[in-house]
Design an enzyme around this catalytic site. Structure first.
Site, PDB file in Angstrom:
ATOM      1  N   LYS A 174     -12.665  -6.775   9.709  1.00 53.49           N
ATOM      2  CA  LYS A 174     -11.858  -5.554   9.661  1.00 53.49           C
ATOM      3  C   LYS A 174     -12.661  -4.348  10.145  1.00 53.49           C
ATOM      4  CE  LYS A 174      -8.753  -3.155   6.450  1.00 53.49           C
ATOM      5  NZ  LYS A 174      -9.112  -1.760   6.642  1.00 53.49           N
ATOM      6  N   GLU A 217     -14.906   4.381  -1.291  1.00 58.80           N
ATOM      7  CA  GLU A 217     -15.131   3.193  -0.483  1.00 58.80           C
ATOM      8  C   GLU A 217     -16.492   2.554  -0.764  1.00 58.80           C
ATOM      9  OE1 GLU A 217     -16.592   4.978   3.779  1.00 58.80           O
ATOM     10  OE2 GLU A 217     -14.512   5.289   3.213  1.00 58.80           O
ATOM     11  N   ARG A 232       0.841  -1.208   0.000  1.00 58.65           N
ATOM     12  CA  ARG A 232       0.000   0.000   0.000  1.00 58.65           C
ATOM     13  C   ARG A 232       0.872   1.252   0.000  1.00 58.65           C
ATOM     14  NH1 ARG A 232      -5.299  -0.209   3.659  1.00 58.65           N
ATOM     15  NH2 ARG A 232      -5.828   1.352   2.088  1.00 58.65           N
TER      16      ARG A 232
END
Length: 442
Positions: free
Chosen positions: A428, A326, A122
């Site tokens: 998560k 998102e 990332r």
């Protein structure tokens, strides 16, 4: 690990009629945790999200010397303490890997930050570069995890020029720590358009709640050094985690209600009602006294209800989604059932999320028989027949990405024979997803 068989509703004629309570916002919980750690007094967080990302943030702060008492799941107590060097494991949490380095620079001693293997892929270069511009000593190969930060107990402040086009979290991470710098911090974004402006707005709102002076202009933010006095807070529900449940009503028809929807919020998920209305849904808000409203009043929390006729047509979507990236996996799943070609535009930054989401969405839709194309920053989805009639079952990968796991669950509502690998990755941000999903269908 046996793939999870996604529940199928299909053309059974069963319409949804469900009420859902969504846990607290990950984005707000982790911002409040950071600011509470820098505050001048203990802070209580009511209704925080209890999930992997927030637990990793709490553990990261503890490793830097902050007291974080999570024994009461509904009320976390954060007790500030002088920051010390420590060892931080970020998992795959972007907020942890990008918010903690500026705090580690303020710590007295060396800190190391690492994460899951995928976390090393990332983007991290902008936060590394930004801190180096402020005189912070950081060791990093290729500008990615792992990092070693040599904290001296203070950061001078100054001017930072970074390219934050890969993630707005680079800007937020610097701004959140800036009140504790010796001098003012000016952050300039230079590069392609900054993604997810709502998350920058969320950071600014949180700082102002703590009494910090923040000036904001396009691509420029200035934070003055000041004591932080974050009050005790109640965390809003995570509206992005409401997305798959609202999407279920789009696919199945019927209604789904989300409790405690805030009248005013900076969360990107607040855009869901306008996006799904473009795709054919109707929304109403219900006040605590049962009054039905087309839109919320200026203050308070509401129950938001999506209504979709079981025989409805899902309209194709052509939209710039740069600020609400998102939500894209959810919208892509719904678009697979639409009445025409959808174009999800200006979302190139999703290539650097938990996985390359453009590649993941394209790959999994093609497995299902959906003709899908991807350019540098756009996904084009050509549905396979009316309401997904031409799709077929498949075992879908989750890519250790919570949004791709819920993507598979949405598809499974309208396509028989869909299974999702590692649905547990939803922990998560939403640990009880499977139970909530099956409860909604019950």
């Amino acid at each position: 690990m046996t793939p999870w068989r996604a529940p199928f509703v299909g053309s059974s004629g069963k319409e949804l009629n469900a009420s859902i309570t969504i846990p607290g916002s990950k984005s707000l919980t982790n911002r409040y945790l950071v600011l509470a750690a820098l505050s001048g007094q203990p802070v209580a967080l009511e209704s925080p999200l209890i999930a992997r990302d927030t637990q990793l943030m709490a553990q990261a702060l503890q490793s830097l010397g902050v007291g974080v008492d999570t024994r009461d799941p509904q009320r976390w107590i954060i007790t500030p303490s002088p920051l010390r060097g420590g060892t931080v494991f970020a998992g795959l949490a972007g907020t942890v890997m990008r918010f903690i380095p500026p705090l580690a620079a303020l710590a007295d001693g060396d800190s190391t930050i690492d994460g899951d293997p995928q976390a090393r892929l990332r983007p991290m270069g902008a936060i590394v570069d930004g801190l180096r511009q402020l005189g912070v000593s950081i060791e990093s190969e290729h500008g990615s995890l792992p990092l070693r930060i040599h904290g001296t107990g203070h950061v001078a402040g100054g001017t930072v020029r970074i390219d934050a086009s890969a993630s707005s979290q680079f800007v937020s991470g610097l701004l959140l720590a800036a009140p504790r710098f010796n001098g003012a911090l000016d952050v300039y974004h230079e590069g392609h358009p900054l993604p997810s402006q709502p998350h920058i707005d969320m950071t600014i709102d949180a700082l102002r709640l703590a009494g910090v002076t923040v000036a904001s202009e396009p691509n420029h933010w200035r934070v003055e050094p000041s004591p932080l006095q974050l009050p005790d807070l109640v965390v809003e529900p995570d509206l992005s985690n409401a997305a798959p449940f609202l999407a279920a009503a789009m696919v199945c028809g019927g209604s789904v209600s989300i409790a405690h929807w805030p009248a005013r919020t900076t969360q990107p998920g607040d855009h869901l009602h306008t996006i799904f209305e473009r795709m054919g849904a109707h929304f109403t808000y219900h006040h605590g006294d049962g009054t039905e409203l087309d839109a919320p009043l200026a203050h308070g929390t509401y129950t938001l209800m999506i209504h979709a006729d079981g025989a409805h047509t899902i309209r194709a979507l052509d939209m710039d989604l740069h600020d609400v990236g998102e939500l894209v996996p959810t919208l892509a799943a719904v678009a697979a059932f639409a009445d025409g070609t959808s174009y999800l535009r200006n979302i190139g930054q999703l290539r650097g999320h938990e996985t390359d989401r453009l590649h993941a969405i394209t790959t999994e839709l093609r497995k299902l028989g959906v003709d899908t194309e991807t350019s540098e920053d756009t996904i084009t989805i050509h549905p396979a027949g009316t309401h997904g009639a031409g799709m077929h079952g498949a075992i879908l990968e989750s890519y250790a990405d919570h949004r791709m796991a819920t993507f598979g669950a949405i598809i499974g509502l309208g396509v028989p024979g869909v299974s999702v690998k590692d649905v547990a990755t939803t922990s998560k941000t939403l640990p009880n997803f499977v139970k909530m999903w099956e409860g909604m269908l019950a």
